[in-house]
Design a protein around this motif. Sequence first.
Motif, PDB file in Angstrom:
ATOM      1  N   SER A 174       4.685  69.293  13.699  1.00  0.00           N
ATOM      2  CA  SER A 174       5.987  69.504  14.346  1.00  0.00           C
ATOM      3  C   SER A 174       5.865  69.110  15.813  1.00  0.00           C
ATOM      4  N   ASP A 178       7.533  70.422  18.250  1.00  0.00           N
ATOM      5  CA  ASP A 178       7.531  71.640  19.071  1.00  0.00           C
ATOM      6  C   ASP A 178       6.819  72.766  18.339  1.00  0.00           C
ATOM      7  N   LEU A 179       6.231  73.625  19.152  1.00  0.00           N
ATOM      8  CA  LEU A 179       5.504  74.751  18.572  1.00  0.00           C
ATOM      9  C   LEU A 179       6.448  75.900  18.209  1.00  0.00           C
ATOM     10  N   GLY A 180       7.456  76.098  19.031  1.00  0.00           N
ATOM     11  CA  GLY A 180       8.350  77.241  18.830  1.00  0.00           C
ATOM     12  C   GLY A 180       7.701  78.516  19.342  1.00  0.00           C
ATOM     13  N   ASN A 181       8.146  79.627  18.785  1.00  0.00           N
ATOM     14  CA  ASN A 181       7.764  80.940  19.295  1.00  0.00           C
ATOM     15  C   ASN A 181       6.705  81.579  18.377  1.00  0.00           C
ATOM     16  N   HIS A 205       6.845  82.895  14.524  1.00  0.00           N
ATOM     17  CA  HIS A 205       5.976  82.231  13.548  1.00  0.00           C
ATOM     18  C   HIS A 205       5.193  83.260  12.735  1.00  0.00           C
ATOM     19  N   ARG A 239       6.795  77.776  10.438  1.00  0.00           N
ATOM     20  CA  ARG A 239       6.994  76.809  11.531  1.00  0.00           C
ATOM     21  C   ARG A 239       8.482  76.488  11.695  1.00  0.00           C
ATOM     22  N   ALA A 295       9.857  79.465  13.518  1.00  0.00           N
ATOM     23  CA  ALA A 295       9.346  79.564  14.904  1.00  0.00           C
ATOM     24  C   ALA A 295      10.245  78.775  15.856  1.00  0.00           C
ATOM     25  N   GLN A 296      10.870  77.721  15.326  1.00  0.00           N
ATOM     26  CA  GLN A 296      11.689  76.850  16.174  1.00  0.00           C
ATOM     27  C   GLN A 296      13.167  77.227  16.147  1.00  0.00           C
ATOM     28  N   SER A 297      13.500  78.238  15.374  1.00  0.00           N
ATOM     29  CA  SER A 297      14.910  78.579  15.200  1.00  0.00           C
ATOM     30  C   SER A 297      15.432  79.414  16.371  1.00  0.00           C
ATOM     31  N   THR A 298      16.695  79.193  16.678  1.00  0.00           N
ATOM     32  CA  THR A 298      17.329  80.033  17.699  1.00  0.00           C
ATOM     33  C   THR A 298      18.205  81.091  17.024  1.00  0.00           C
ATOM     34  N   LEU A 318       9.711  70.861   9.100  1.00  0.00           N
ATOM     35  CA  LEU A 318       8.867  69.883   9.783  1.00  0.00           C
ATOM     36  C   LEU A 318       8.421  68.754   8.845  1.00  0.00           C
TER      37      LEU A 318
END
Length: 405
Positions: free
Chosen positions: A119, A121-124, A128, A150, A153-156, A169
């Motif tokens: 991916s 971006d790693l995100g949070n 995750h 993953r 982790a990237q979701s808002t 990803l």
Amino acid sequence: MSTLSLPKVLSSLVMHIEPLLASAAEYQLGEQVTLMPSSLEWIEVSTPSCVKRVRFEQVCSTQLIDYVLQDQWVSSEVDLSLIKAQILKRSNVVVCGLPVNGGYLDLWHHDGEVRGCFSADLGNTTQHRSMLLVALALDYPLEDALVLARAYAQSTQMGMWPTERDAFLDIVCANFSKLSDIGWQFECQSVEAFAPVDSEKLTLYPVVDSVQWVKQLLELDVKTTQLRIKDPNAQGLEQDVAHAIALGLQANAQVFINDYWQLAIEHGAFGVHLGQEDLAVADLNAIQQANLRLGISTHGYYEILRAMAFNPSYIALGHIYPTTTKQMPSLPQGVHRLKLYQQLIGNTFPTVAIGGVDLSRVPVVWDTGVSSVAVVRAITQSNEPAIAIEQLNQCLVEREVKDDN
Ligand SMILES: Cc1ncc(COP(=O)(O)OP(=O)(O)O)c(N)n1
Ligand SMILES: Cc1nc(C(=O)O)sc1CCOP(=O)(O)O
């Protein structure tokens, strides 16, 4: 019932895990999960099928731990080949968010090989970890839990189960476009998109084990079928494959050959059906260049995303219900998970639901939006195959477009 026992140091995850469990319950994705505090040093995930001990970060000497998740990287100077060698040696090591050129890798052991996804971006990390534990507690296999984690982790959108393709990803496979950037080599080459199927003919899809069955089905006006002879040493195998292909051409039907892709190419088949293990060893370029269609089996998120990367002619989603036709290494998916897989794939590829589907189950399976339903016993064990086909076909009628508003 399942339980997820968290040590005190991870109690801050609870506020992230609870809404995710609620979202999973809304989609009916599995057993109810009870969250429990624990005095142990590791996380314990107990489901009806297994108990898994999970630990983040520190590589632990005890053999009790099933998954040691390394997810903190202080330096970006990491050697991918060394990490892969470590995973091959110790199959419980799971590497998450490894920095590589242009993004991050999640890596894990699967049957003697290292698998991975990429991916940008790693995100949070908290998101995750939370999704990873929730997915394991819902009995998703590790690779599906990693892919979901993953994505989340990237979701808002907190507490919302990832559903759309954009949320997910890329799988590291021969068709992944950034292989040279990340320094990962595959023995096989990338492959162009496979020829399409005629989707009007892909509704009822009987899978049978003899050329006599193929003949009978075509005479009953079945338009898509598969010859699946599991014994590679079966007497007259090549003649049977050639005969089934010829019968399909005569009937203007879509006859797929299971496994024997060289014979399928040699005799000009309409298409080939391959499982995940076959993807690494079959010459996909030879199949594609011979203009054969390709169907790929999948059994969850990771395999679906990997299959999509190869642009096949259809994606099979199994096994939906328990089946006695074949020993399955995975758990039945059920229709609720099937519905989410269908949503993930959308209209990008035709889909085929398989496994334990009979007349009574076809309506609910069909309602998930899949393009086709594959059956073995529902036809081969019927006293009246012609009637069985007619009844199954009656359920597989065009769906009305549902307006959700
Ligand atoms: C339509 C369809 N879906 C799935 C399968 C299973 O294929 P595979 O995973 O290769 O397993 P075997 O059939 O080889 O046991 C299938 N054959 N057809
Ligand atoms: C051949 C096969 N593949 C599956 C998969 O999930 O990949 S399930 C299956 C057997 C389906 O048989 P029945 O309709 O008799 O349950």
